[in-house]
Design a protein around this motif. Structure first.
Motif, PDB file in Angstrom:
ATOM      1  N   SER A  32       0.805  -1.274   0.091  1.00 20.53           N
ATOM      2  CA  SER A  32       0.240   0.100   0.031  1.00 20.53           C
ATOM      3  C   SER A  32       0.983   1.126  -0.065  1.00 20.53           C
ATOM      4  CB  SER A  32      -0.902   0.040   1.273  1.00 20.53           C
ATOM      5  OG  SER A  32      -1.597  -1.045   1.059  1.00 20.53           O
ATOM      6  N   LEU A  33       2.104   1.091   0.754  1.00 27.49           N
ATOM      7  CA  LEU A  33       2.658   2.153   0.589  1.00 27.49           C
ATOM      8  C   LEU A  33       3.526   2.696  -0.645  1.00 27.49           C
ATOM      9  CD1 LEU A  33       4.338   4.565   2.507  1.00 27.49           C
ATOM     10  CD2 LEU A  33       5.916   2.826   3.111  1.00 27.49           C
ATOM     11  N   GLU A  35       2.301   1.937  -3.546  1.00 29.46           N
ATOM     12  CA  GLU A  35       1.527   2.087  -4.439  1.00 29.46           C
ATOM     13  C   GLU A  35       1.152   3.513  -4.366  1.00 29.46           C
ATOM     14  OE1 GLU A  35      -1.980  -0.467  -4.126  1.00 29.46           O
ATOM     15  OE2 GLU A  35      -0.840  -1.975  -5.116  1.00 29.46           O
ATOM     16  N   GLY A  36       0.849   4.123  -2.911  1.00 26.80           N
ATOM     17  CA  GLY A  36       0.742   5.329  -2.606  1.00 26.80           C
ATOM     18  C   GLY A  36       1.796   6.278  -3.119  1.00 26.80           C
ATOM     19  N   ASP A  39       1.647   6.685  -6.811  1.00 28.00           N
ATOM     20  CA  ASP A  39       0.389   7.470  -7.283  1.00 28.00           C
ATOM     21  C   ASP A  39       0.838   8.834  -7.193  1.00 28.00           C
ATOM     22  OD1 ASP A  39      -0.969   5.330  -8.184  1.00 28.00           O
ATOM     23  OD2 ASP A  39      -2.363   5.159  -6.416  1.00 28.00           O
ATOM     24  N   PHE A  40       1.309   9.420  -6.055  1.00 27.72           N
ATOM     25  CA  PHE A  40       1.894  10.695  -5.858  1.00 27.72           C
ATOM     26  C   PHE A  40       2.885  11.084  -6.836  1.00 27.72           C
ATOM     27  CE2 PHE A  40       4.878  13.646  -3.537  1.00 27.72           C
ATOM     28  CZ  PHE A  40       3.881  14.660  -3.213  1.00 27.72           C
TER      29      PHE A  40
END
Length: 66
Positions: A32-33, A35-36, A39-40
């Motif tokens: 999750s980290l 992917e975040g 995306d950022f």
């Protein structure tokens, strides 16, 4: 004396986190980290590209002072 994050401190923190979350949850948290962050990064890069496109497509205004 040598700094707050010595190797022994990092190992101790890793062990505590592993005990609290467990190996399965850590894998999900890492995913999750990642992917975040991706995306950022894409959002920042696309925002920069939009600014460049706006600047390049901006019509030059010709004002005559006569």
């Amino acid at each position: 004396m040598y700094g707050a994050l010595q190797p022994t401190h990092l190992v101790l923190i890793l062990i505590v986190v592993l005990i609290i979350f467990g190996p399965g949850k850590l894998k999900g948290l890492g995913k999750s980290l990642g992917e975040g962050l991706r995306d950022f990064k894409n959002a920042v890069n696309s925002n920069d590209e939009d600014k460049v496109e706006k600047i390049e497509s901006k019509p030059e205004s010709k004002t005559d002072s006569k």
